[in-house]
Enzyme design. Structure first.
Site, short mmCIF file in Angstrom:
data_model
loop_
_atom_site.label_atom_id
_atom_site.label_comp_id
_atom_site.label_asym_id
_atom_site.label_seq_id
_atom_site.Cartn_x
_atom_site.Cartn_y
_atom_site.Cartn_z
N TYR A 144 52.30 44.76 71.48
CA TYR A 144 53.11 45.52 72.43
C TYR A 144 52.73 45.17 73.85
CZ TYR A 144 55.50 49.23 74.87
OH TYR A 144 56.33 49.91 75.72
N GLN A 179 59.16 54.30 70.42
CA GLN A 179 60.11 53.76 69.45
C GLN A 179 59.74 52.33 69.05
OE1 GLN A 179 60.84 54.86 72.50
NE2 GLN A 179 62.26 53.52 73.60
N ASN A 238 51.45 53.56 77.74
CA ASN A 238 51.26 54.88 78.33
C ASN A 238 50.88 55.90 77.25
OD1 ASN A 238 53.64 55.58 77.01
ND2 ASN A 238 54.89 55.37 78.86
N THR A 282 43.97 52.94 82.99
CA THR A 282 42.95 51.96 83.34
C THR A 282 41.87 52.59 84.22
OG1 THR A 282 42.61 49.70 84.17
CG2 THR A 282 44.08 51.12 85.44
N GLN A 326 42.40 48.76 91.00
CA GLN A 326 42.67 49.51 89.78
C GLN A 326 43.56 50.71 90.05
OE1 GLN A 326 41.67 46.78 87.93
NE2 GLN A 326 41.72 48.46 86.48
N HIS A 350 47.40 50.41 89.66
CA HIS A 350 48.09 50.39 88.37
C HIS A 350 48.93 51.64 88.13
CE1 HIS A 350 46.77 46.87 86.04
NE2 HIS A 350 45.62 46.98 86.66
N GLU A 400 35.93 51.16 81.18
CA GLU A 400 36.72 50.01 80.73
C GLU A 400 36.24 48.75 81.46
OE1 GLU A 400 41.43 48.65 80.59
OE2 GLU A 400 40.76 50.19 82.00
N HIS A 401 36.17 48.82 82.78
CA HIS A 401 35.68 47.73 83.62
C HIS A 401 34.48 48.25 84.42
CE1 HIS A 401 40.17 47.32 83.44
NE2 HIS A 401 39.86 46.09 83.08
N ASP A 429 41.46 40.27 84.81
CA ASP A 429 42.83 40.59 84.42
C ASP A 429 43.66 39.34 84.19
OD1 ASP A 429 42.49 43.32 84.49
OD2 ASP A 429 43.20 43.56 86.55
N GLU A 487 23.22 59.91 40.61
CA GLU A 487 24.50 60.41 41.13
C GLU A 487 25.35 61.05 40.04
OE1 GLU A 487 26.35 57.17 43.23
OE2 GLU A 487 24.92 57.28 44.88
N HIS A 493 29.03 54.49 35.24
CA HIS A 493 28.71 53.37 36.12
C HIS A 493 27.58 52.54 35.51
CE1 HIS A 493 31.18 55.45 39.00
NE2 HIS A 493 30.89 54.60 39.97
#
Length: 446
Positions: free
Chosen positions: A131, A195, A224, A247, A269, A272, A338-339, A372, A426, A431
């Site tokens: 995506y 969707q 998002n 971000t 940043q 964004h 993240e960064h 980036d 067990e 087994h």
């Protein structure tokens, strides 16, 4: 009025949990978003492409004739691409490929006991859905960051979805399509938001042009809060890379840092999204003041100044004053950005003490914006503290480890006692019997 708030942690001895509570965080309520996303995902599951087209018309303001982008449209996008942008994309592709090539995994073979072997096979996911957002900004770099590691891992089937654009005939932005063409991605879907995630996960019998779309096995890529909510809803039907949030950048800096660079990187940043997080952690009140002064100069000059002001002024951004680098490291490790940029004396040594970050950028000449686009690293990274338990997108994201066990009779015989004893402990006697039957009476192995 200051553009960014200040939190003073000096003189406070806080635990990791208290630090996590003290650092700025965005308000991101995925659970609330699920309430609005769930009907969309359910409709796509039940009605396929028609539900996707209806959602696209409602949310994106455009209804393409059909969802699959024709090959000639993708080819035309590349033919008409600005040569400078093409060269930049090719540079990014080459560098990410070079880094990803080193991440390829060979099968591991361990002889656990004489005659007993366990292999770890690394097999690529067969079919993936990638995506690429298309809202406030056009992000062809995200095509590169998703596609290259998948191709390097050996994924055989790639489907890429990106929102339809009113200004481009209901197809994704031409620069997105051109990046797909450069990478040889031919199965492109004009769908965005929740969707698109639902369509990738559930497939469709007819995309509006008489062709079908098989569901994928894994969905990756940023988006998002509604994309994140959709990922949460389809997880289990398909795999997902992560639940991405807004971000974020954290900068750990001392008095040696250049406030111009620090301010510029915080701004980069904040550009964004109004929810983007920009955090400076420093033991230098002077640097904090100088950075604030630089923000006052640089923000008005920025193209997206209003968006940047909102992000810098939000609860997710701020300056955190600490007693020294030890406390600063404790803060950034609790934050798990993240960064993370390191602007300190002996920055490589300081960076080596960082345990939680999506990516670390060392020194004054390694800005996040380089990562980036053209560093060779991947920019699809964990947000919201997710680096405490996960890493960024890479070749390994598209590989599955499968154990292959091969024991001969001698090796099984040498393992009988351990297997029998643990099976009894067990209370799973069958087994143990499944092992023992190979050594008694007519069932004995020959």
């Amino acid at each position: 009025m200051p553009l960014i708030s200040v939190t003073d942690l000096r003189g406070r001895d806080l635990s990791a949990a208290q630090l996590r509570a003290a650092v700025p965080r965005p308000e991101l309520d995925v659970d609330a978003a699920i309430a609005s996303v769930h009907p969309v995902v359910a409709a796509v599951r039940e009605r396929g492409a028609e539900a996707v087209l209806e959602a696209g018309e409602r949310f994106d303001g455009v209804r393409p004739e059909h969802l699959r982008v024709p090959a000639e449209v993708i080819e035309r996008a590349l033919a008409e691409l600005d040569p400078a942008i093409r060269r930049a994309l090719e540079t990014a592709i080459d560098r990410v490929r070079a880094v990803d090539a080193a991440q390829r995994r060979e099968d591991d073979v361990v002889e656990v006991i004489d005659g007993g072997i366990v292999r770890q096979r690394w097999i690529p996911v067969e079919r993936v859905g990638l995506y690429v957002p298309g809202g406030r900004a056009v992000l062809p770099s995200s095509v590169v960051m998703n596609v290259v590691p998948a191709q390097t891992a050996g994924v055989s089937q790639i489907v890429l979805a990106s929102p339809p654009q009113k200004d481009h005939g209901g197809y994704p932005h031409p620069t997105i399509l051109a990046a797909c063409a450069l990478l040889g991605v031919t199965d492109v879907i004009a769908a965005g938001g929740a969707q698109a995630i639902a369509l990738l996960a559930h497939g469709a019998d007819d995309l509006g042009d008489g062709t079908l779309l098989d569901p994928v096995d894994l969905v990756t890529g940023p988006g998002n809060v509604y994309v994140t909510a959709a990922k949460r809803l389809v997880r289990g039907t398909v795999g997902i890379d992560a639940e991405a949030g807004p971000t974020e950048i954290a900068i750990l800096a001392d008095e040696s840092a250049d406030p111009r660079f620090v301010a510029a990187d915080l701004i980069s940043q904040a550009e964004h999204d109004p929810l983007a997080a920009s955090v400076l952690v420093t033991d230098s009140p002077r640097l904090a003041a100088d950075t604030e002064a630089e923000l006052a100069v640089q923000v008005p000059q920025a193209r997206h100044a209003d968006r940047i002001r909102e992000a810098l002024g939000g609860r997710q951004s701020g300056v955190i004053l600490v007693d020294g680098l030890d406390q600063g490291l404790a803060v950034v490790n609790a934050y798990g950005a993240e960064h993370l940029e390191i602007h300190t004396v002996d920055a490589p040594a300081v960076a080596a003490r960082v345990t939680n970050a999506g990516a670390i950028f060392i020194g004054p000449h390694s800005p996040v914006s380089l990562g980036d686009y053209a560093a060779g690293s991947n920019h699809v990274l964990p947000t919201g503290g997710g680096s405490r338990f996960g890493g960024g997108l890479g070749v390994q994201s598209f590989l599955r480890g499968i154990h292959v066990i091969e024991y001969d009779e001698r090796a099984l015989d040498a393992s009988r006692e351990a297997a029998r004893t643990l099976a009894a402990a067990e209370d799973l006697p069958s087994h143990g019997r499944a092992v023992e039957i190979r050594f008694d009476g007519e069932g004995q192995s020959r």
